[in-house]
Design a protein around this motif. Structure first.
Motif, PDB file in Angstrom:
ATOM      1  N   GLY A  68      -0.933  -4.580   9.577  1.00 54.90           N
ATOM      2  CA  GLY A  68      -0.853  -4.973  11.028  1.00 54.90           C
ATOM      3  C   GLY A  68      -0.201  -4.017  11.916  1.00 54.90           C
ATOM      4  N   TYR A  69      -0.836  -2.482  11.328  1.00 56.22           N
ATOM      5  CA  TYR A  69      -0.597  -1.657  12.073  1.00 56.22           C
ATOM      6  C   TYR A  69       0.924  -0.954  12.130  1.00 56.22           C
ATOM      7  CZ  TYR A  69      -5.397  -1.623  13.621  1.00 56.22           C
ATOM      8  OH  TYR A  69      -6.642  -1.837  13.545  1.00 56.22           O
ATOM      9  N   ILE A  70       1.505  -1.312  10.944  1.00 55.32           N
ATOM     10  CA  ILE A  70       2.817  -0.763  10.759  1.00 55.32           C
ATOM     11  C   ILE A  70       2.780   0.288   9.466  1.00 55.32           C
ATOM     12  CG2 ILE A  70       4.150  -2.616  11.797  1.00 55.32           C
ATOM     13  CD1 ILE A  70       4.895  -3.653   9.089  1.00 55.32           C
ATOM     14  N   THR A  71       3.755   1.122   9.352  1.00 55.12           N
ATOM     15  CA  THR A  71       3.703   1.854   7.699  1.00 55.12           C
ATOM     16  C   THR A  71       3.935   1.228   6.781  1.00 55.12           C
ATOM     17  OG1 THR A  71       6.008   2.368   7.941  1.00 55.12           O
ATOM     18  CG2 THR A  71       4.461   3.739   9.499  1.00 55.12           C
ATOM     19  N   PRO A  72       3.403   1.580   5.759  1.00 56.49           N
ATOM     20  CA  PRO A  72       3.759   1.029   4.139  1.00 56.49           C
ATOM     21  C   PRO A  72       5.263   0.931   4.031  1.00 56.49           C
ATOM     22  CG  PRO A  72       2.198   2.683   3.972  1.00 56.49           C
ATOM     23  CD  PRO A  72       2.555   2.708   5.387  1.00 56.49           C
ATOM     24  N   ARG A 111       5.394   6.768   5.584  1.00 57.93           N
ATOM     25  CA  ARG A 111       6.297   6.642   6.638  1.00 57.93           C
ATOM     26  C   ARG A 111       6.056   6.588   8.075  1.00 57.93           C
ATOM     27  NH1 ARG A 111      10.611   5.047   4.172  1.00 57.93           N
ATOM     28  NH2 ARG A 111      11.037   5.747   2.042  1.00 57.93           N
ATOM     29  N   GLU A 112       5.035   7.373   8.009  1.00 59.87           N
ATOM     30  CA  GLU A 112       4.272   7.864   9.510  1.00 59.87           C
ATOM     31  C   GLU A 112       3.256   7.108   9.993  1.00 59.87           C
ATOM     32  OE1 GLU A 112       6.312   9.715  11.586  1.00 59.87           O
ATOM     33  OE2 GLU A 112       7.660   9.840   9.818  1.00 59.87           O
ATOM     34  N   ARG A 113       2.226   6.967   9.160  1.00 60.54           N
ATOM     35  CA  ARG A 113       0.952   6.448   9.335  1.00 60.54           C
ATOM     36  C   ARG A 113       0.796   4.915   9.432  1.00 60.54           C
ATOM     37  NH1 ARG A 113      -3.645   9.200   5.672  1.00 60.54           N
ATOM     38  NH2 ARG A 113      -2.210  11.051   6.125  1.00 60.54           N
ATOM     39  N   THR A 167       0.856  -1.239   0.115  1.00 56.78           N
ATOM     40  CA  THR A 167      -0.006   0.032   0.002  1.00 56.78           C
ATOM     41  C   THR A 167       0.658   1.185   0.196  1.00 56.78           C
ATOM     42  OG1 THR A 167      -0.243   0.257   2.451  1.00 56.78           O
ATOM     43  CG2 THR A 167      -1.881  -1.154   1.131  1.00 56.78           C
ATOM     44  N   GLU A 168       2.180   1.371  -0.375  1.00 56.63           N
ATOM     45  CA  GLU A 168       2.871   2.515  -0.354  1.00 56.63           C
ATOM     46  C   GLU A 168       2.804   3.016  -1.706  1.00 56.63           C
ATOM     47  OE1 GLU A 168       7.689   2.636   0.363  1.00 56.63           O
ATOM     48  OE2 GLU A 168       7.189   0.830  -0.275  1.00 56.63           O
ATOM     49  N   CYS A 169       2.800   4.458  -1.330  1.00 56.25           N
ATOM     50  CA  CYS A 169       2.806   5.357  -2.660  1.00 56.25           C
ATOM     51  C   CYS A 169       4.150   5.214  -3.227  1.00 56.25           C
ATOM     52  CB  CYS A 169       2.165   6.882  -2.252  1.00 56.25           C
ATOM     53  SG  CYS A 169       2.078   7.831  -3.500  1.00 56.25           S
ATOM     54  N   LEU A 170       4.201   5.028  -4.414  1.00 58.01           N
ATOM     55  CA  LEU A 170       5.488   4.994  -5.186  1.00 58.01           C
ATOM     56  C   LEU A 170       5.822   6.044  -5.893  1.00 58.01           C
ATOM     57  CD1 LEU A 170       5.454   1.291  -6.616  1.00 58.01           C
ATOM     58  CD2 LEU A 170       5.997   2.181  -4.261  1.00 58.01           C
ATOM     59  N   ALA A 171       4.687   6.814  -6.259  1.00 62.94           N
ATOM     60  CA  ALA A 171       4.787   8.088  -6.830  1.00 62.94           C
ATOM     61  C   ALA A 171       3.291   8.731  -6.784  1.00 62.94           C
ATOM     62  CB  ALA A 171       5.099   7.766  -8.668  1.00 62.94           C
ATOM     63  N   ALA A 172       3.572  10.126  -6.625  1.00 61.65           N
ATOM     64  CA  ALA A 172       2.355  11.096  -6.693  1.00 61.65           C
ATOM     65  C   ALA A 172       2.856  12.356  -7.443  1.00 61.65           C
ATOM     66  CB  ALA A 172       2.022  11.596  -5.413  1.00 61.65           C
ATOM     67  N   VAL A 173       2.536  12.391  -8.813  1.00 56.29           N
ATOM     68  CA  VAL A 173       2.948  13.331  -9.690  1.00 56.29           C
ATOM     69  C   VAL A 173       1.976  14.515 -10.045  1.00 56.29           C
ATOM     70  CG1 VAL A 173       4.054  13.853 -11.965  1.00 56.29           C
ATOM     71  CG2 VAL A 173       4.567  11.518 -10.709  1.00 56.29           C
ATOM     72  N   PRO A 174       1.991  15.691  -9.554  1.00 56.25           N
ATOM     73  CA  PRO A 174       1.146  16.468  -9.889  1.00 56.25           C
ATOM     74  C   PRO A 174       1.498  17.437 -11.067  1.00 56.25           C
ATOM     75  CG  PRO A 174       2.206  17.244  -7.769  1.00 56.25           C
ATOM     76  CD  PRO A 174       2.911  15.915  -8.345  1.00 56.25           C
ATOM     77  N   ASP A 175       0.571  18.019 -11.969  1.00 55.84           N
ATOM     78  CA  ASP A 175       0.686  18.747 -12.962  1.00 55.84           C
ATOM     79  C   ASP A 175      -0.167  19.267 -13.556  1.00 55.84           C
ATOM     80  OD1 ASP A 175       2.279  20.151 -14.748  1.00 55.84           O
ATOM     81  OD2 ASP A 175       3.758  18.595 -14.986  1.00 55.84           O
ATOM     82  N   THR A 176      -0.432  20.168 -14.538  1.00 60.66           N
ATOM     83  CA  THR A 176      -1.499  20.975 -14.723  1.00 60.66           C
ATOM     84  C   THR A 176      -1.921  19.921 -16.063  1.00 60.66           C
ATOM     85  OG1 THR A 176      -0.315  22.260 -16.534  1.00 60.66           O
ATOM     86  CG2 THR A 176      -1.054  23.059 -14.405  1.00 60.66           C
ATOM     87  N   SER A 177      -1.243  19.236 -16.727  1.00 58.05           N
ATOM     88  CA  SER A 177      -1.556  18.366 -17.759  1.00 58.05           C
ATOM     89  C   SER A 177      -0.631  17.045 -17.605  1.00 58.05           C
ATOM     90  CB  SER A 177      -1.560  18.885 -18.884  1.00 58.05           C
ATOM     91  OG  SER A 177      -1.813  17.967 -19.917  1.00 58.05           O
ATOM     92  N   ILE A 179       1.828  17.942  -1.569  1.00 60.78           N
ATOM     93  CA  ILE A 179       1.864  16.270  -1.947  1.00 60.78           C
ATOM     94  C   ILE A 179       2.783  15.545  -1.694  1.00 60.78           C
ATOM     95  CG2 ILE A 179       1.319  14.834  -3.803  1.00 60.78           C
ATOM     96  CD1 ILE A 179      -0.426  17.279  -5.059  1.00 60.78           C
ATOM     97  N   ALA A 180       3.970  16.120  -1.719  1.00 58.33           N
ATOM     98  CA  ALA A 180       5.238  15.108  -1.389  1.00 58.33           C
ATOM     99  C   ALA A 180       5.289  14.932   0.197  1.00 58.33           C
ATOM    100  CB  ALA A 180       6.608  16.012  -1.930  1.00 58.33           C
ATOM    101  N   ALA A 181       4.839  16.045   1.082  1.00 57.09           N
ATOM    102  CA  ALA A 181       4.792  15.997   2.532  1.00 57.09           C
ATOM    103  C   ALA A 181       3.857  14.938   2.619  1.00 57.09           C
ATOM    104  CB  ALA A 181       4.659  17.102   2.849  1.00 57.09           C
ATOM    105  N   TRP A 182       2.507  14.909   1.866  1.00 55.15           N
ATOM    106  CA  TRP A 182       1.469  14.234   2.615  1.00 55.15           C
ATOM    107  C   TRP A 182       1.768  12.795   2.186  1.00 55.15           C
ATOM    108  CZ3 TRP A 182      -1.585  10.430   0.084  1.00 55.15           C
ATOM    109  CH2 TRP A 182      -2.748  10.057   0.803  1.00 55.15           C
ATOM    110  N   VAL A 183       2.562  12.595   1.178  1.00 53.70           N
ATOM    111  CA  VAL A 183       3.088  11.008   0.681  1.00 53.70           C
ATOM    112  C   VAL A 183       3.979  10.531   1.682  1.00 53.70           C
ATOM    113  CG1 VAL A 183       4.340   9.907  -0.997  1.00 53.70           C
ATOM    114  CG2 VAL A 183       2.549  11.224  -1.830  1.00 53.70           C
TER     115      VAL A 183
END
Length: 140
Positions: A98-102, A90-92, A18-28, A81-85
């Motif tokens: 099993g209640y560990i981080t991704p 790493r924190e949630r 369930t780890e986010c490997l990429a979050a790429v924001p852009d206008t297009s 977005i990078a901070a949220w990812v």
């Protein structure tokens, strides 16, 4: 964004960890951009597969971040977005893991793989190739 301009986010999530490997924001985000981003991930993590978990992840990101934040610019959106990812990975802790981080789950899973089965950082083939472009002529 605060200016009213819309943007998109390409999210790639590992279905197992369930780890986010990429979050790429852009206008297009063009098909060429998707291929570029996936090619980079393939080089780092091996061959990705399309999965349904990302829909849940997209909804969570929308509810917790995108609907709650007025972004002042694309640069601001990228930082937030990078901070949220980073927090998500790493924190949630996740109950499904099993209640560990991704990130911790992924590291533990990686240790359990026999060396011969570990991803080497490059796929044997591309996941997608660039489609040939049609020649078009301008019409008046």
């Amino acid at each position: 964004m605060a200016s009213g301009r819309r943007f998109r986010v390409l999210n790639v999530v590992d279905d197992v960890t369930t780890e986010c490997l990429a979050a790429v924001p852009d206008t297009s985000i063009s098909g060429h951009r998707v291929v570029h981003e996936l090619t980079q991930l393939i080089a780092e993590r091996g061959k990705p597969l399309q999965n349904g978990y990302v829909e849940s992840f997209n909804g969570r990101m929308r509810d917790e971040l995108l609907n709650e934040t007025l972004f002042l610019s694309m640069a601001h959106a990228r930082v937030e977005i990078a901070a949220w990812v980073e927090d998500y990975n790493r924190e949630r802790p996740h109950s499904s893991l099993g209640y560990i981080t991704p990130a911790a789950f992924a590291a533990e899973l990686d240790k359990q793989w026999p060396a011969s089965l570990r991803p080497t950082g490059s796929a044997t083939q591309l996941i997608a190739s660039t489609a040939p472009m049609r020649k078009t002529t301008a019409r008046l």
